[in-house]
Design a protein around this motif. Structure first.
Motif, PDB file in Angstrom:
ATOM      1  N   GLU A  50       0.763  -1.393   0.085  1.00 50.54           N
ATOM      2  CA  GLU A  50      -0.116   0.292  -0.165  1.00 50.54           C
ATOM      3  C   GLU A  50       0.847   1.329   0.004  1.00 50.54           C
ATOM      4  O   GLU A  50       0.613   2.268  -0.533  1.00 50.54           O
ATOM      5  N   ASP A  51       1.998   1.287   0.640  1.00 46.87           N
ATOM      6  CA  ASP A  51       2.984   2.428   0.557  1.00 46.87           C
ATOM      7  C   ASP A  51       3.628   2.553  -0.866  1.00 46.87           C
ATOM      8  O   ASP A  51       3.561   3.774  -1.492  1.00 46.87           O
ATOM      9  N   SER A  52       3.819   1.613  -1.486  1.00 46.19           N
ATOM     10  CA  SER A  52       4.163   1.736  -2.962  1.00 46.19           C
ATOM     11  C   SER A  52       2.877   2.026  -3.697  1.00 46.19           C
ATOM     12  O   SER A  52       3.250   3.266  -4.695  1.00 46.19           O
ATOM     13  N   ARG A  53       1.677   1.692  -3.477  1.00 48.68           N
ATOM     14  CA  ARG A  53       0.595   2.201  -4.308  1.00 48.68           C
ATOM     15  C   ARG A  53       0.353   3.734  -3.959  1.00 48.68           C
ATOM     16  O   ARG A  53       0.325   4.376  -5.012  1.00 48.68           O
ATOM     17  N   ALA A  54       0.573   4.115  -2.823  1.00 51.42           N
ATOM     18  CA  ALA A  54       0.344   5.660  -2.489  1.00 51.42           C
ATOM     19  C   ALA A  54       1.566   6.353  -3.147  1.00 51.42           C
ATOM     20  O   ALA A  54       1.082   7.508  -3.646  1.00 51.42           O
ATOM     21  N   LYS A  55       2.729   5.932  -3.191  1.00 48.73           N
ATOM     22  CA  LYS A  55       3.720   6.620  -3.858  1.00 48.73           C
ATOM     23  C   LYS A  55       3.609   6.757  -5.279  1.00 48.73           C
ATOM     24  O   LYS A  55       3.690   7.765  -5.795  1.00 48.73           O
ATOM     25  N   VAL A  56       3.241   5.713  -5.942  1.00 49.56           N
ATOM     26  CA  VAL A  56       2.982   5.565  -7.445  1.00 49.56           C
ATOM     27  C   VAL A  56       1.593   6.608  -7.620  1.00 49.56           C
ATOM     28  O   VAL A  56       1.899   7.529  -8.453  1.00 49.56           O
ATOM     29  N   TYR A 249       9.230  -6.422  -6.331  1.00 51.81           N
ATOM     30  CA  TYR A 249       9.244  -5.824  -7.679  1.00 51.81           C
ATOM     31  C   TYR A 249       8.430  -4.599  -7.581  1.00 51.81           C
ATOM     32  O   TYR A 249       8.665  -3.434  -8.126  1.00 51.81           O
ATOM     33  N   ILE A 250       7.237  -4.402  -6.882  1.00 52.67           N
ATOM     34  CA  ILE A 250       6.355  -3.378  -6.845  1.00 52.67           C
ATOM     35  C   ILE A 250       6.992  -2.237  -6.058  1.00 52.67           C
ATOM     36  O   ILE A 250       6.988  -0.978  -6.386  1.00 52.67           O
ATOM     37  N   ALA A 251       7.814  -2.730  -5.121  1.00 47.57           N
ATOM     38  CA  ALA A 251       8.534  -1.772  -4.145  1.00 47.57           C
ATOM     39  C   ALA A 251       9.550  -1.144  -5.194  1.00 47.57           C
ATOM     40  O   ALA A 251       9.809   0.130  -5.086  1.00 47.57           O
ATOM     41  N   GLY A 252      10.273  -1.790  -5.820  1.00 50.21           N
ATOM     42  CA  GLY A 252      10.984  -1.679  -6.992  1.00 50.21           C
ATOM     43  C   GLY A 252      10.513  -0.611  -7.732  1.00 50.21           C
ATOM     44  O   GLY A 252      11.060   0.509  -8.260  1.00 50.21           O
TER      45      GLY A 252
END
Ligand code: PLP
Length: 398
Positions: A50-56, A249-252
């Motif tokens: 969810e952190d990655s989603r928020a960032k993107v 990969y998502i975090a990447g």
């Protein structure tokens, strides 16, 4: 300069940024949970997701609920196109262009087999579609417009904002909305993507084109979009892309997008400089070359050049022997003897089209690398042209 390696094929893929590798590392180790699991390990992975989603989402000016992660750009394109049409549940008409990546083009061919009608828009000599042509192509039963943001062979940027404004006006008078999807695989990380400004309903991106890992992409789906799944399984990614999420990969991807957006201005200035230097050097030292497309209307990362009387594939082999990696066009079409569908649509002469080579840059390339390529190119062209009967006849005649 033996053992020299120059990578000018960044539109095919880019090396993963070391900072991105570092960001991914914990998720191959201690933070290994399944993001759907209830327990601590799962919650930890879920937080990373969810952190990655928020960032993107923040980087694209979208809401986190509007972003789903996918397996690649191709998958994002397929989910967008088939997902919208599945939700309509009826046959209709789709508008696209003749220069789309095969992920879109072959999806549209499949739609035709399934009984949909597809209009493939022409492009001008610079590889750009006409907004007027697009509006003329729209019919009462048009359900979807899918048009790439920038082309992967010549870099031509399409008038996405202008089209979305025009479609909005048309949609105000219709019962069935015409959805607008753009494939932004070649622009993400090179142009600041603001989905609200672009005005699209769906946007595809792929991590490995901006120094993230391969095998992960994302799809922006505007709130309120009526989309149905094309794959079935768990409830991951709003039920639109089932399957356990690939957290490393998502975090990447998220980190790579953050880094790419941060360096966008400097990177573009640098790539523009390299592209113009290479272009000028080629034009000044090699006769009978054609620059395909207008670099003014294109992303700064791509230079597509036709070397007349030469096969592009032969050029690539010779360049490879000198340590230079380039391509004849789309990486997915390499090995195909068909002339490029993009250059054909731009009405590039078939002979010139056969001799087309794409050089594509990243922020990691250097002026020294351009100098090196310019030092080997004239010899390569000369040696290949020496084997061309057409070139030799022409030379004797002049
Ligand atoms: N769309 C465009 C414009 C591309 O250039 C590419 C890859 O070259 C794709 C889609 C496919 O992306 P992926 O390799 O992530 O499937």
């Amino acid at each position: 300069m033996k053992n020299k390696r120059v990578y000018f094929d960044n539109s095919a893929t880019t090396p993963v940024d070391p900072e991105v590798v570092q960001e991914m590392q914990p998720y191959f180790g201690s933070i290994f949970g399944n993001a759907s699991s209830f327990h601590f390990f799962g919650r930890e992975a879920g937080k990373a997701l969810e952190d990655s989603r928020a960032k993107v989402a923040a980087l694209l000016n979208a809401e986190p609920s509007e972003i789903i992660f996918t397996g690649c750009g191709t998958e994002s394109d397929n989910i967008a196109i088939f997902g919208i049409l599945n939700a309509y549940g009826k046959k209709g008409h789709i508008v696209t262009s003749k220069i789309e990546h095969h992920a879109v083009l072959y999806s549209c061919k499949r739609l035709e087999e399934l009984g949909y009608e597809v209009t493939y828009l022409d492009v001008d000599k610079d590889g750009v579609v006409s907004v007027d042509d697009l509006l003329k192509a729209v019919k009462d039963n048009t359900l979807l417009v899918t048009l790439m943001h920038a082309n992967n062979e010549v870099g031509a940027i399409q008038p996405i904002e202008e089209i979305s404004v025009a479609l909005k006006t048309i949609n105000e008078k219709r019962k069935d909305k015409i959805y607008f999807h753009t494939d932004a695989v070649q622009t993400t990380g090179k142009i600041h993507i603001d989905v609200k400004k672009l005005g699209v309903d769906l946007l595809s991106l792929s991590s490995h084109k901006f120094h993230g890992p391969k095998g992960v992409g994302a799809l922006y789906i505007k709130k309120g979009t009526n989309i149905a799944p094309v794959m079935f399984g768990g409830h991951h990614e709003n039920g639109i892309r089932p399957g356990t999420e690939n957290i490393p990969y998502i975090a990447g991807l998220a980190k790579a997008l953050e880094l790419a957006n941060r360096r966008i201005t400097d990177q573009n200035k640098h790539m523009l400089h390299l592209r113009e230097k290479l272009k000028k050097g080629i034009i000044e030292t090699i006769p009978e070359v054609i620059i395909n497309g207008s670099n003014e209307k294109a992303v700064s990362s791509i230079l597509n050049v036709s070397f007349n009387y030469i096969e592009g594939e032969a050029m690539l082999l010779k360049l490879d022997m000198e340590g230079v990696a380039a391509s004849t066009g789309s990486a997915c079409a390499s090995g195909s003897s068909e002339p490029s569908h993009v250059l054909s649509a731009m009405c590039v002469d078939p002979v010139a089209s056969q001799g087309a080579v794409r050089f594509s840059f990243s922020h990691q390339n250097t002026e020294e690398e351009v100098d090196y390529v310019l030092s080997v190119l004239p010899k390569i062209v000369e040696s290949l042209r020496a084997m061309s009967p057409v070139w030799n006849t022409k030379k004797q005649g002049s």
